[in-house]
Scaffold this active site. Structure first.
Site, PDB file in Angstrom:
ATOM      1  N   ASP B  95     -38.215  -6.916  17.482  1.00 36.33           N
ATOM      2  CA  ASP B  95     -37.641  -7.681  18.588  1.00 36.33           C
ATOM      3  C   ASP B  95     -36.503  -8.512  18.021  1.00 36.33           C
ATOM      4  O   ASP B  95     -36.693  -9.288  17.094  1.00 36.33           O
ATOM      5  CB  ASP B  95     -38.722  -8.585  19.191  1.00 36.33           C
ATOM      6  CG  ASP B  95     -38.193  -9.397  20.362  1.00 36.33           C
ATOM      7  OD1 ASP B  95     -37.286  -8.907  21.062  1.00 36.33           O
ATOM      8  OD2 ASP B  95     -38.694 -10.514  20.578  1.00 36.33           O
ATOM      9  N   PRO B  97     -33.398 -11.289  18.639  1.00 36.26           N
ATOM     10  CA  PRO B  97     -32.978 -12.302  19.610  1.00 36.26           C
ATOM     11  C   PRO B  97     -31.665 -11.917  20.283  1.00 36.26           C
ATOM     12  O   PRO B  97     -30.779 -11.352  19.660  1.00 36.26           O
ATOM     13  CB  PRO B  97     -32.789 -13.567  18.779  1.00 36.26           C
ATOM     14  CG  PRO B  97     -33.193 -13.242  17.398  1.00 36.26           C
ATOM     15  CD  PRO B  97     -33.394 -11.787  17.270  1.00 36.26           C
ATOM     16  N   LEU B 462       8.543  -1.007   0.949  1.00 36.18           N
ATOM     17  CA  LEU B 462       8.256  -0.089   2.049  1.00 36.18           C
ATOM     18  C   LEU B 462       9.370   0.945   2.206  1.00 36.18           C
ATOM     19  O   LEU B 462      10.499   0.711   1.763  1.00 36.18           O
ATOM     20  CB  LEU B 462       8.137  -0.871   3.366  1.00 36.18           C
ATOM     21  CG  LEU B 462       6.917  -1.778   3.514  1.00 36.18           C
ATOM     22  CD1 LEU B 462       7.101  -2.714   4.693  1.00 36.18           C
ATOM     23  CD2 LEU B 462       5.651  -0.935   3.699  1.00 36.18           C
ATOM     24  N   GLY B 464      12.373   2.433   3.786  1.00 36.18           N
ATOM     25  CA  GLY B 464      13.383   1.782   4.619  1.00 36.18           C
ATOM     26  C   GLY B 464      13.749   0.387   4.142  1.00 36.18           C
ATOM     27  O   GLY B 464      14.602  -0.271   4.726  1.00 36.18           O
ATOM     28  N   ALA B 465      13.117  -0.073   3.056  1.00 45.23           N
ATOM     29  CA  ALA B 465      13.423  -1.413   2.543  1.00 45.23           C
ATOM     30  C   ALA B 465      14.774  -1.422   1.829  1.00 45.23           C
ATOM     31  O   ALA B 465      15.368  -2.481   1.617  1.00 45.23           O
ATOM     32  CB  ALA B 465      12.316  -1.882   1.604  1.00 45.23           C
ATOM     33  N   GLY B 466      15.268  -0.244   1.433  1.00 40.41           N
ATOM     34  CA  GLY B 466      16.580  -0.165   0.781  1.00 40.41           C
ATOM     35  C   GLY B 466      16.531   0.187  -0.695  1.00 40.41           C
ATOM     36  O   GLY B 466      17.506  -0.039  -1.427  1.00 40.41           O
ATOM     37  N   SER B 535       5.604   3.400  -4.122  1.00 40.91           N
ATOM     38  CA  SER B 535       4.503   3.044  -5.043  1.00 40.91           C
ATOM     39  C   SER B 535       3.654   1.908  -4.463  1.00 40.91           C
ATOM     40  O   SER B 535       3.706   0.786  -4.935  1.00 40.91           O
ATOM     41  CB  SER B 535       5.030   2.699  -6.432  1.00 40.91           C
ATOM     42  OG  SER B 535       6.140   1.833  -6.392  1.00 40.91           O
TER      43      SER B 535
END
Lengths: 265, 634
Positions: B95, B97, B462, B464-466, B535
């Site tokens: 049981d 609660p 990331l 596209g970060a350059g 990476s």
């Protein structure tokens, strides 16, 4: 026969080994009844024939003579590290409690003295969930607060065999390796493993003890079960509660709850 | 069932969950009464207590609510267990609660169950704890679930109302991936459809509750999975060393060669130790608590996991978890907790909280800074050392964890390795007898001739970060100033050296490992090697650093996901969002920014020229050979 007993056994051994690894110093309570005899057997299984911590009997000197005799024989035969802790007299208990509850309180006080003197951090006790509805709410590793009480309204989370093994100084933990067993499991296992048992459990003159406590507060029940097989058969059919012969459970609606809260096993 | 059945007397553990006051305890009381499982005198006791408390009918919930406080407040505070039997088998009813305050007790109960009954009030329908409990059942891995629609007597046993509430429940359950095998209309108070079918609900053609329970299965020990033997303790006794523990999954046999993780040490099992001694004990199956002796005195301790050599757990210091949080203090990013799973214990810090899930509307708040009490979340944890890990999806026994905050259990959940690599790979060279060639033409000699030192400038960030833009511009500028320089990027490496690798976490780790080694060789040859790879894992970059520790410079090319996705120079984000690319960093695979990079270039807030100049200034400062110094440059 009964392969499910292997599972109960493995779980208990796991709990005992966890306790031994995580909590120090540790002691086991031995009431010499059917449950704690099974527990003692399981301890020897877990630690290859040894009992690697003290085995404590909280003695009120009110046990039946057969119990003392059984104890002394087994201690000798198995070379057990027994320590007898004498409980304080009934006169020192809270006189407002009902008489049987008061008598049971002696063990609580004996345990408190033991903890004070020996500084144990862990106490292994052989309670089961099916015995009594307060015990049904217990944790496997059940901490006791600084004043020794069981804070049953705020117990630690416990899942997947991950137990609470750390707590502040001054607290202790009760370890319950038999919590998941039932009365009938105990007897089936006792039979399978051939574990020694106090003869008072077997019927004599139509009476036997189903639950064994001090002589002033437990009483035998009507039964013709003279062997373990008889007992198993009796339990398969009976609807009488196991602790029906325990006076202290029935004095008030919440007498057992009060006992447990104050530290009773 | 025959006497020899391994299931004889096996108990099915069923947890009863649901919103407060929907009737869980009443259901259990009635279940016991209707299956004739109440102990003698209990019924009379119930009558007495109910009367004393002024209840009109019998309060079935008093069977379970043992505490005075529970009876006084008519609220279940802690989980409890009670035994009952049907003709088919024995049950342990748990049981739990329903009150929000006691969620930790609900989970403590539910985690021990084989099956669950979710109780829903026919008058109220799905409520807050109905949803939360269902979600937790799912998270805990419970897959055998029945729903009961209770208090049918209060809605005149109306079929319409039943259908309505059933639909509401089913709709929520399916949204979290949970399926209820049965939905049963009941009245716990009056015993309708508990142990018998009810004449009040002829329109319902399904089974009564006990028949539903009898159709559930007891979980069998997971013997078919790979062996996992977590070490619980090591006992020295009778001049023997017993390594004790419980076989969690698989089968362990005498004579097996075992590998222990994370050390990778191997030894053969010489005996299985049980007491009393049993010569014939040669096999231990999942669920057994045993001890073993080994042929070799290898170092093993509590927490190490024994497995067969061919199928060990993964090793990683970073992993994900789906967790529920129970502590008053919220879980926060950067906080440290103790994690325990199996017998393993380690300190972990919360690296990120990816999602906090609202169990009510399943809304997800991303990038949340904290997880509050009773909430559910997806997080990433980082440990100081490599841990043996099994994701829950592969191994439900090893793949669940508990988190401690100080002395208290603060949360729990399941382990996921999604997006993280097994770091067991490349821990040590596969080939033996390799001796490094001592070159007569030293690094220093080359540096003197080149007038600059060789070095690795490792761009991470990331997509596209350059990185590539910067790398190409920097290479051009350095070349024009007369430096020996070369850029390693995805195109020139993936087409040749790493053409055998894909984009799984393991392959990505291996890709980076090889690039790290090549870059190190180039630097040793006197070149300024610039690399441009996402990476994403710190562990991989750390390994690349180890290939040329004194000459390695990590440059974090920094721009946030929104900026990068806005640029999307190769249209990759669009494809990833569209599901055409899987495990794309930042979308469905994590990126771990550097903790202590040598340099950070912020391409989000600076234009390209500024960034190029910053990098060139940094590189020149690192590689210059001071004419009058003989010191080895770093």
């Amino acid at each position: 026969m009964y392969p499910y007993l292997d599972e109960l056994e493995a779980k208990s051994i796991y709990i005992m080994r966890e306790a031994y690894n995580r909590v120090e110093p540790l002691a086991m309570l031995w009431s010499i009844g059917k449950d704690s005899n099974v527990m003692l057997w399981l301890i020897r299984k877990a630690f290859y024939g040894r009992v690697p911590f003290p085995l404590v009997q909280l003695d009120t000197e009110m046990e039946l003579p057969e119990v003392y005799e059984f104890r002394d024989n087994l201690v000798k035969e198995w070379n057990l590290p027994l320590k007898v802790e004498l409980c304080p007299p009934e006169e020192e208990m809270d006189q407002t409690l009902p008489p049987a509850t008061r008598a049971a309180m002696r063990k609580t006080e004996g345990l408190k003295n033991l903890l004070r003197n020996e500084k144990y951090r862990g106490i292994i006790a052989g309670i089961r969930r099916d015995e009594q509805s307060m015990r049904a709410k217990e944790r496997v590793f059940s901490p006791r607060t600084l004043d020794g009480t069981w804070d049953f309204k705020d117990q630690p989370a416990e899942f997947w065999d991950q137990y609470k093994t750390e707590f502040p100084d001054g607290c202790h933990v009760r370890i319950h390796p038999l919590l998941h067993w039932t009365e009938i499991d105990i007897w089936r296992y006792t039979k399978r493993e051939n574990i020694p048992t106090v003869p008072l459990y077997f019927a004599k003159d139509g009476m036997r003890y189903r639950s064994l406590g001090e002589k002033n507060i437990t009483f035998p029940i009507k039964s013709d079960a003279a062997t373990i097989d008889d007992i198993i058969h009796e339990l398969e059919t009976t609807k009488t509660a196991e602790r029906a012969g325990r006076a202290m459970d029935h004095e008030a609606e919440d007498s057992f709850e009060k006992l447990r809260e104050k530290g009773y096993m | 069932m025959t006497n020899d059945s391994p299931l004889k007397y096996q108990q099915l553990r069923v947890v009863i969950v649901g919103h407060v006051d929907h009737g869980k305890s009443t259901l259990i009381g009635r279940l016991l009464y209707d299956t004739d499982s109440l102990p003698e005198g209990k019924f009379e006791e119930l009558q007495k207590i109910s009367k004393k408390r002024g209840a009109e009918a019998i309060e079935w919930s008093f069977v379970l609510d043992a505490m005075q406080a529970e009876r006084d407040q008519a609220v279940t505070i802690d989980t409890t267990q009670i035994w009952f039997s049907t003709e088919a088998r024995d049950y342990v009813i748990i049981d739990a609660p329903g009150h929000r305050e006691f969620l930790k007790n609900m989970i403590s109960g539910a985690a021990a169950a084989d099956a669950a009954v979710l109780v829903v009030d026919a008058t109220e329908g799905v409520r807050e704890q109905t949803r939360r409990h269902a979600y937790l059942l799912h998270l805990l891995g419970l897959r055998q679930v029945a729903v009961v629609i209770n208090k049918m007597d209060m809605v005149e046993y109306d079929a319409e109302r039943f259908t309505q509430v059933s639909r509401e429940v089913e709709s929520y359950l399916s949204s979290i991936g949970l399926h209820a095998s049965h939905i049963v209309p009941i009245s716990a108070r009056h015993g309708d459809m508990i142990a018998q079918r009810s004449e009040h609900m002829d329109w319902y053609k399904g089974k009564a509750l006990t028949a539903v329970l009898d159709s559930f299965e007891v979980a069998m020990p997971p013997v078919a999975q790979p062996l996992r033997f977590p070490i619980q303790d090591v006992y020295h006794q009778d001049k023997k060393r017993y390594i004790v523990g419980r076989v969690e999954t698989g089968i362990l046999r005498k004579g097996d060669k075992l590998m222990f993780s994370p050390t990778g040490e191997e030894a053969t099992v010489t005996s299985l130790a049980v007491w009393p001694h049993d010569e014939n004990k040669v096999e231990a199956r999942a669920g057994e608590s045993i001890g073993i002796t080994l042929d070799d005195k290898i170092f093993v301790e509590r927490g190490h996991v024994g497995s067969h050599v061919k199928n060990p757990p993964m090793l990683s210091n970073v992993f994900r978890a789906n967790i529920f949080w129970l502590a008053d203090r919220p879980m926060k990013v950067g906080n440290s907790y103790k994690v325990r799973y199996g017998t393993q214990e380690s300190t972990v810090s919360v690296q990120s909280i990816e999602r906090v899930i609202d169990t009510q509307d399943l809304a997800q708040s991303g990038e949340a800074g904290e997880v509050k009490r009773n909430a559910v979340a997806e997080i990433t944890l980082r440990a100081r050392e490599l841990l043996p890990l099994d994701p829950y999806i592969d191994n439900s026994r090893m793949g669940r964890l508990v988190l401690y905050d100080g002395h208290d259990v603060a949360g729990g959940g399941t382990i996921s390795m999604e997006g993280y690599a097994d770091q067991r790979r490349a821990e040590k060279p596969v080939a033996q007898n390799i001796y490094q060639v001592e070159s007569l033409t030293s690094y220093e000699a080359r540096a003197r001739q080149n007038r600059h030192y060789g070095a690795v400038f490792w761009f991470t960030g990331l997509s596209g970060a350059g990185k590539s833009t910067l790398a190409i511009a920097v290479e051009r500028a350095l070349f024009e100033r007369g430096y020996h320089t070369y850029v390693l990027d995805g195109d020139n490496v993936r087409h040749g050296l790493n053409s055998d690798l894909g984009f799984s976490p393991e392959d990505r780790a291996e890709n980076i490992r090889r690039i790290g080694e090549v870059a190190a060789l180039m630097a040793d040859a006197g070149n300024i090697c610039v690399t441009a790879f996402i990476s994403p894992y710190r562990e991989d970059r750390d390994r690349a650093r180890k290939a040329s520790p004194a000459r390695f410079h990590e440059i974090y090319v920094k721009a946030d996901l929104a900026t990068c996705e806005g640029r999307d120079p190769k249209g990759l984000y669009k494809k990833a969002r569209g599901g055409q690319i899987k495990e794309f960093t930042g979308i469905d695979s994590p990126y771990e920014p550097p903790e202590n990079p040598e340099m950070v270039v912020d391409t989000q807030n600076n234009d390209v020229e500024t960034c190029v100049q910053q990098v060139i200034d940094y590189i020149e400062a690192q590689i210059v050979v001071k004419e009058d110094s003989k010191a080895v440059a770093g």
